[in-house]
Each structure stands twice: as structure tokens, then as C-alpha cells.
Scaffold this active site. Structure first.
Site, PDB file in Angstrom:
ATOM      1  N   GLU A 108      -6.759  -4.786   1.136  1.00  0.00           N
ATOM      2  CA  GLU A 108      -5.808  -3.827   0.035  1.00  0.00           C
ATOM      3  C   GLU A 108      -5.882  -2.623   0.021  1.00  0.00           C
ATOM      4  O   GLU A 108      -7.032  -1.759   0.175  1.00  0.00           O
ATOM      5  CB  GLU A 108      -6.335  -4.427  -1.322  1.00  0.00           C
ATOM      6  CG  GLU A 108      -6.230  -5.754  -1.764  1.00  0.00           C
ATOM      7  CD  GLU A 108      -6.785  -6.323  -3.215  1.00  0.00           C
ATOM      8  OE1 GLU A 108      -6.935  -5.451  -3.895  1.00  0.00           O
ATOM      9  OE2 GLU A 108      -6.791  -7.360  -3.400  1.00  0.00           O
ATOM     10  N   GLU A 131       2.450  -7.284  -4.114  1.00  0.00           N
ATOM     11  CA  GLU A 131       2.212  -7.846  -5.166  1.00  0.00           C
ATOM     12  C   GLU A 131       2.625  -6.960  -6.401  1.00  0.00           C
ATOM     13  O   GLU A 131       2.602  -5.766  -6.424  1.00  0.00           O
ATOM     14  CB  GLU A 131       0.549  -8.132  -5.563  1.00  0.00           C
ATOM     15  CG  GLU A 131       0.366  -8.798  -6.580  1.00  0.00           C
ATOM     16  CD  GLU A 131      -1.067  -9.442  -6.702  1.00  0.00           C
ATOM     17  OE1 GLU A 131      -1.772  -9.207  -5.672  1.00  0.00           O
ATOM     18  OE2 GLU A 131      -1.647  -9.695  -7.742  1.00  0.00           O
TER      19      GLU A 131
HETATM   20  O1  KIV Z   1      -6.465 -13.146  -3.689  1.00  0.00           O
HETATM   21  C1  KIV Z   1      -5.573 -13.511  -3.597  1.00  0.00           C
HETATM   22  O2  KIV Z   1      -5.178 -14.714  -4.069  1.00  0.00           O
HETATM   23  C2  KIV Z   1      -4.318 -12.746  -3.098  1.00  0.00           C
HETATM   24  C3  KIV Z   1      -2.879 -13.096  -3.610  1.00  0.00           C
HETATM   25  C4  KIV Z   1      -2.587 -13.033  -4.799  1.00  0.00           C
HETATM   26  C5  KIV Z   1      -1.993 -12.535  -2.639  1.00  0.00           C
HETATM   27  O3  KIV Z   1      -4.489 -11.756  -2.699  1.00  0.00           O
END
Ligand code: KIV
Length: 262
Positions: A112, A179
Site C-alpha cells: 500500500e 480502493e
Molecule cells: O486486505 C485486503 O483484503 C485487501 C483488499 C481489500 C483489496 O487489501
């Protein structure tokens, strides 16, 4: 076995694909049988498996444990593992911890963050570790963002997300998860990038969709507005997964009620 090249080729043919999270062997087998192209061992396991409010406490060892379990259930889907909070704070940390997840069975890792990850992504991909980037609402930064909020609504913020996405693609990222952004931004990203863009709460025009497994089965304590419970219209979990994949491929999911405007 589905490869990243297969997913890129699907984007080239304007064929949408489905992806979903998994955390254990039994669900992984069902996901694989349903023909879902990509499975993510998400650090959302902190929420849905461990009952925490955020993903921040999840460790590399926990991710590796769940990656091993999921991997044993998968013959065809591409297996992607999340790198948890602070496990990629420096390129050196990222190389060390990504190696643990790859040795546990991941075929790609997801990180991320924006521009600051450019060098890390370059270093990982140079050493044979494929990377999926993750922009928009990045849950590991929830305290910085100030809550689980839609991102990229203002023009400047949207432009920053597009600039970050292009930079991370240039650095070597081969997939992007976006997201909780307005549908218009999801569409713009899918058009601007050569790599497949996988949306979650990012509208109908991304190249693929991803959902948290426990959300789409209606068993999460907090059900997000952008998700859909596929179980009531299905006779089994397998059928719910198949319905999800079909609706993604056919464009029926996400519908307007699952999307955000500017
Ligand atoms: O951790 C997760 O489930 C994610 C998804 C929401 C894309 O990163």
C-alpha cells in the site's frame, strides 16, 4: 496456472476478471474451483479472522501462515499476498519480508502506498518478486487518513493518485488495486495504465474487481456499502463464488448502489 501475463492479456482483450481474498485451505479450494483468476491473502485477515479494528497489528509470520494454507488449496488462481504494516518501510525490509511470503507460496506481493514506494518496487521486481500496488483507501494508513473514507474526490487528490499509479507502473508494478474512489477515477486509471487495474469500491469500469470473501458471503461484522452478499441467491458457497465471477465478467457487479460519485 493463471499468470500475470494472462491477466494483462485479458485487459488487452477488454475481458474483465474476478479476484477475492482467502485465508485458509478450504475456501481457497472453492475459489479455485469457481475459476476466480486471482486470490489475495489480504491483511484484512486482521479484521475478519482476528476480529481487530484495523489491519495494523497483522504480522509477517501471520501472513506467511495463511499464505501457506491458501497455497495448498490453489491449482489455477494467481496467489498474491499482502505485505503487512511496516514490513516494507525500507527497501531492505521489503526484500527480506517479501522473500518470506514468496517462500510461503505467494506468486506476487501487494504493497500500500504511492510515490515513496517507487524504489522499493523497482528493487523487488529486479529481484524477481512481482508487485501489485494499492492506492486510494489504503487501510494500513487509516490513522493518517482519518478513517475509512472515500479517497480522490477532490481534483488535486485524484490527480495525485493518477500520478502515483503511473510512477508505480514505471517502477515495475504489474497490477494495481484501487480502493474506495469515485467511479470516474477508477475508469480514468484503467484507461491511463497498461497494467490491469483491480477495483474495490472503485466503480464498474476497472479491469477487474476484488472483494473480501467474508463480505461477499455476508458474514463480516461490518458490511461495506461497495460489497454485495452473493449467498442469498445461491445454493452454496461455491455457487456464490461462481455468481460473483460471472457478474464481474458480465459487468452486472458492481451496480450503481455499490459505487461512489465525485
Ligand atoms: O486486505 C485486503 O483484503 C485487501 C483488499 C481489500 C483489496 O487489501
Amino acid at each position: 496456472m493463471t499468470t500475470i501475463d494472462d491477466l494483462t492479456a485479458m485487459k488487452g482483450r477488454s475481458e474483465k476478471f474476478a479476484s477475492i481474498t482467502a485465508y485458509d485451505f478450504s475456501f481457497a479450494k472453492l475459489i479455485d474451483s469457481a475459476g476466480i483468476e486471482m486470490v489475495l491473502i489480504g491483511d484484512s485477515l486482521g479484521n475478519v479472522i482476528q476480529g481487530r479494528n484495523t489491519t495494523i497489528p497483522v504480522s509477517v509470520d501471520e501472513m506467511a501462515y495463511h499464505t501457506e494454507a491458501v497455497r495448498r488449496g490453489i491449482d489455477r488462481s494467481l496467489v498474491v499476498s499482502d505485505m503487512p504494516f511496516m514490513s516494507y518501510a525500507t527497501p531492505t525490509d521489503a526484500l527480506h519480508n517479501a522473500a518470506i511470503l514468496m517462500q510461503a507460496g505467494a506468486q506476487m506481493v501487494k504493497l500500500e502506498g504511492g510515490e515513496w514506494l517507487g524504489d522499493t518496487i523497482y528493487q523487488l521486481t529486479e529481484r524477481g518478486i512481482p508487485v501489485c500496488a494499492h492506492l486510494g483507501l489504503t487501510p494500513q494508513s487509516v490513522h493518517k487518513i482519518g478513517g475509512f473514507k472515500v479517497q480522490g474526490r477532490e481534483k488535486k487528490a485524484a490527480e495525485q493518485i493518477v500520478a502515483d499509479a503511473l510512477l508505480l507502473q514505471e517502477a515495475g508494478a504489474q497490477l494495481l488495486v484501487i480502493e474506495c474512489v469515485p467511479s470516474s477515477l477508477g475508469k480514468l486509471l484503467a484507461q491511463a495504465l497498461n497494467i490491469p487495474v483491480i477495483g474495490i469500491g472503485a466503480g464498474p469500469d476497472t479491469d477487474a474487481q476484488i472483494l473480501v470473501l467474508y463480505d461477499m458471503l455476508g458474514i463480516s461484522p461490518a458490511f461495506p456499502r461497495f460489497s454485495k452478499n452473493f449467498l442469498p441467491d445461491s445454493d452454496s458457497v461455491l455457487m456464490a463464488l461462481q455468481q460473483y465471477a460471472e457478474q464481474v465478467r458480465g459487468g452486472a457487479f458492481p451496480a450503481a448502489e455499490h459505487c461512489f460519485s465525485e
